[in-house]
Design a protein around this motif. Structure first.
Motif, PDB file in Angstrom:
ATOM      1  N   PRO A  26       0.828  -1.210   0.000  1.00 16.90           N
ATOM      2  CA  PRO A  26       0.000   0.000   0.000  1.00 16.90           C
ATOM      3  C   PRO A  26       0.859   1.255   0.000  1.00 16.90           C
ATOM      4  N   LYS A  27       0.279   2.376  -0.417  1.00 15.40           N
ATOM      5  CA  LYS A  27       1.014   3.639  -0.435  1.00 15.40           C
ATOM      6  C   LYS A  27       1.554   3.997   0.947  1.00 15.40           C
ATOM      7  N   ALA A  28       0.798   3.643   1.986  1.00 20.92           N
ATOM      8  CA  ALA A  28       1.230   3.973   3.349  1.00 20.92           C
ATOM      9  C   ALA A  28       2.561   3.314   3.689  1.00 20.92           C
ATOM     10  N   VAL A  29       2.763   2.063   3.236  1.00 23.53           N
ATOM     11  CA  VAL A  29       4.018   1.357   3.497  1.00 23.53           C
ATOM     12  C   VAL A  29       5.170   2.064   2.801  1.00 23.53           C
ATOM     13  N   TRP A  30       4.958   2.481   1.554  1.00 21.20           N
ATOM     14  CA  TRP A  30       6.006   3.185   0.822  1.00 21.20           C
ATOM     15  C   TRP A  30       6.291   4.554   1.442  1.00 21.20           C
ATOM     16  N   LEU A 196       4.883  12.023   4.589  1.00 26.47           N
ATOM     17  CA  LEU A 196       4.192  11.108   5.488  1.00 26.47           C
ATOM     18  C   LEU A 196       2.796  11.609   5.845  1.00 26.47           C
ATOM     19  N   ILE A 197       2.673  12.894   6.118  1.00 24.78           N
ATOM     20  CA  ILE A 197       1.381  13.431   6.554  1.00 24.78           C
ATOM     21  C   ILE A 197       0.351  13.402   5.425  1.00 24.78           C
ATOM     22  N   SER A 198       0.829  13.411   4.177  1.00 24.72           N
ATOM     23  CA  SER A 198      -0.091  13.438   3.045  1.00 24.72           C
ATOM     24  C   SER A 198      -0.476  12.054   2.539  1.00 24.72           C
ATOM     25  N   VAL A 199       0.323  11.036   2.843  1.00 24.58           N
ATOM     26  CA  VAL A 199       0.084   9.712   2.267  1.00 24.58           C
ATOM     27  C   VAL A 199      -0.339   8.668   3.296  1.00 24.58           C
ATOM     28  N   MET A 200       0.245   8.700   4.498  1.00 25.15           N
ATOM     29  CA  MET A 200      -0.021   7.645   5.473  1.00 25.15           C
ATOM     30  C   MET A 200      -1.350   7.859   6.184  1.00 25.15           C
ATOM     31  N   PRO A 201      -2.171   6.795   6.312  1.00 25.59           N
ATOM     32  CA  PRO A 201      -3.423   6.916   7.061  1.00 25.59           C
ATOM     33  C   PRO A 201      -3.164   7.010   8.556  1.00 25.59           C
TER      34      PRO A 201
END
Length: 414
Positions: A26-30, A196-201
């Motif tokens: 997922p995008k969050a992992v990246w 991080l603030i824009s992509v991670m849930p």
């Protein structure tokens, strides 16, 4: 409980070879992955400027190595509170808090006018890194869809890439001014924060059943160390970190290279560290076994340090040993992290905090000890002492084999 059952803790397997889809994340992992790369650039970024700091700020070798000691000492202690914070505010906010602290203290370090001010700022930097590092491992393992073992590889790859690129960037910035790498880290952490603030849930702590969210206490990491296997891996990591940080913090003083030269040497070290952590560590785990592979890698690392201690005045040999050490450490880092995650049924964040507490205690003592030994005796002694500690790490694992062999037993029984 029988004697055999008590000596081998049975826990769900977390092997290196879990699922095949390492890159399908997922995008969050990246987001966490790339933030880890930037965060770990800070570790190697300072390396090429250590001799320059000593020269320009009129500091001794042991005083400059305190940059690593204060950093690791604060990080070790702060590891004990990472679980408490994460369980209350969530992983994303903990990661962001760590990034902000790193950015602030690295900028303050660059603005410092004396070595003792920098040492203090590095301590604050260590606090931010503790919040980030411990939580990043948990975040990648939790958010990954390709299995726990692959997630560990991804985490170690991020560390390797960050550590490898850091010295090159540090050498380039450090050639302009020793302050450059400190300000460079601050800028990079701002980039990591935005990413991080824009992509991670906003991942909140998991609930157990229908009950309330369990909040981690300050005592949980100490309770976790009652598990003999986790304690063994933690002590062995503390001992081998004596060798690791002797190499990282002391070697720049005896290599006889400028900022650019040191940057390229530790770039080679970091590249091998990154490649082996991803590609060869899984093969070793599969064909040789986790515990045996760890002992093999640490034994060879101890031999390299001994060679560096004997031939300290031979520059080309020192450079070769530093670069080759990256391969051994890359393999070992992935193997021991996987082993820790598989050692007990303790929650990952708590196990990581307990293990990291012991690990970074070794990293706190080693740099200053290496600097002092070189001043009291001669340049050879720090490497010899580092080798002895690494061999002791192997001895701890071997003597407690019955308490750690389940890391391999559970894998082959699955």
């Amino acid at each position: 409980m029988s004697q055999k059952q008590s000596s081998i803790e049975r826990v769900p397997e977390i092997g290196i070879q879990d699922d095949p889809s390492l890159l399908k994340q997922p995008k969050a992992v990246w987001a966490v992955f790339f933030s880890c790369i930037i965060a770990f650039m800070g570790l190697g970024l300072v390396d090429p400027i250590l001799p320059a700091i000593a020269s320009q700020l009129d500091a001794t070798t042991s005083e400059v190595t305190l940059l690593f000691t204060s950093y690791n000492a604060v990080m070790a202690i702060a590891m004990l509170i990472t679980g408490v914070i994460t369980s209350r505010i969530g992983m994303k906010r903990t990661l962001l808090a760590g990034i902000i602290i790193i950015a602030v203290f690295s900028a303050l370090g660059g603005a410092s006018s004396g070595v003792w001010e920098i040492i203090g700022m590095r301590g604050g930097w260590g606090l931010g890194n503790a919040l980030f590092v411990a939580t990043a491992l948990t975040a990648i393992v939790t958010l990954s869809v390709s299995g726990n073992g692959k997630a560990v590889i991804l985490y170690e790859a991020a560390i390797g890439l960050g550590i490898s690129v850091g010295p090159l960037l540090g050498g380039w910035l450090g050639a302009m001014s020793w302050r450059g790498p400190f300000f460079g880290v601050a800028v990079l952490m701002v980039v990591a924060f935005i990413f991080l603030i824009s992509v991670m849930p906003d991942v909140r702590p998991e609930k157990k059943g229908n009950g309330p969210v369990k909040k981690t206490s300050l005592l949980d990491p100490f309770r976790a160390l009652k598990h003999r296997s986790l304690l063994v891996f933690g002590i062995s990591a503390a001992l081998y970190n004596f060798g690791f940080f002797t190499l990282l913090a002391y070697a720049p003083f005896v290599l006889g290279l400028g900022e650019h030269g040191l940057g390229f040497v530790f770039l080679g070290w970091g590249i091998l560290l990154a490649l082996t952590s991803v590609f060869t560590a899984p093969k070793l785990e599969q064909h040789v076994g986790t515990v045996k592979s760890m002992c093999l890698m640490l034994g060879l690392f101890g031999v390299l340090l001994a060679v560096m201690g004997i031939f300290t005045s031979t520059q080309w040999l020192l450079i070769t040993c530093v670069i080759l050490a990256g391969a051994l450490l890359g393999n070992n880092n992935t193997l021991i992290t996987t082993a820790v995650m598989n050692a007990t049924d303790v929650e990952r964040s708590t196990a990581s905090a307990a293990y990291s507490f012991l690990r970074f205690l070794g990293g706190a003592i080693a740099p200053f000890l290496a600097g002092k030994l070189s001043e009291i005796f001669n340049p050879h002694v720090p490497f010899i002492v580092g080798a002895v500690f690494v061999f002791l790490a192997v001895s701890v694992i071997v003597l407690n084999h019955n308490h750690v062999k389940h890391v391999d037993v559970s894998k082959h029984a699955a």
